[in-house]
Design an enzyme around this catalytic site. Sequence first.
Site: not given
Length: 261
Positions: A124, A127
Site C-alpha cells: 500500500e 502505491h
Amino acid sequence: MKKTLLGLALLAGLSACTQSPTGRSQLLLNNEGQVAQMGAQSFEELKEQEKIDKDPRTNKYVQCVAGAITRVLPSEQQGDWEVVVFDSEQVNAFALPGKKIGVYTGLLKVATSPDQLAAVIGHEVGHVLAHHSNERLSQNQIYSGVSVLAAVALGMSDVDNKGLYMAALGVGATVGVLLPYSRKHESEADAIGLKLMAEAGFDPNQAVVLWQNMEQKAGETPPELLSTHPSPGSRIKDLSNQVPAVMPLYQKAAVHPNCKA
C-alpha cells in the site's frame, strides 16, 4: 468550462511526464503537496465514518510493523506517518498521500504474521511512493475535464467528484466508489512493497504465503482487498519469481523487527 480545464490539463501534461520508482513513464498533472492535502482530508473523514479500534495491543502491533516499513522509505517520505486501526471485519488496508495508513482488523485474520502484515503495508505504501493516486487523478482529469485542483480549492464540495477523488486516492472500496488501480499499478506496488519489507527486515517469502492465505479466503467470501486486485494465483507466481532478487536486502537488514501480535 470543461473544455478549458481539459486544455489546461493537457497543456500541463507537456511538462508533467516523469518516471515511477521502477522507471515506468508517468503523466502527473497535479502538485504532490495538494494531492497530499486531499489524502489527509480524506483520512480525517474516514476516521469520522469508521469505528476506530482502541485495543492497545493491536495498535502497538500494527504501529510496530508500519513503523518499520516507513523508516526505510526515501528521506522525503520519512517522518511521522499516522497509522489508524479500524475495527471492522473488512480484509483491507490502504495508504494515502499525506503519510496516512489505515489497517482493518479483519486483515489481521488473514495476514497472520508480522511479515505478512508488512507485505500488505509495504504494498500500500508502494502505491504512494509511485504516485499512483496522482496518476489516476490525472487520468480522470483528462477523461472528464474536471480540475482536481479546483475541487481542492473549493473544499471538494462536489459530492460526486469527491467520491471519485477519494477512490483515486485508494479508498474507493471503503466509500462505495470503485476506481481500481490498473494491473501495472498493482504489479509495481508489489515490486516496491517486496523491496520495502525486505529492507525493513521482514521475510519477503511471507508475501507469497500472504497471497496463498488470500487465495484460500477467496474461496469462501472474497476479501475486500481482492475486489480491486489481480487474482491471488497470478500474484503468487509473480512474487515467487521476485523474492530471490530481494533476499540479499533482507539478509543485510540492520534490524529484524520483533513485532508481536
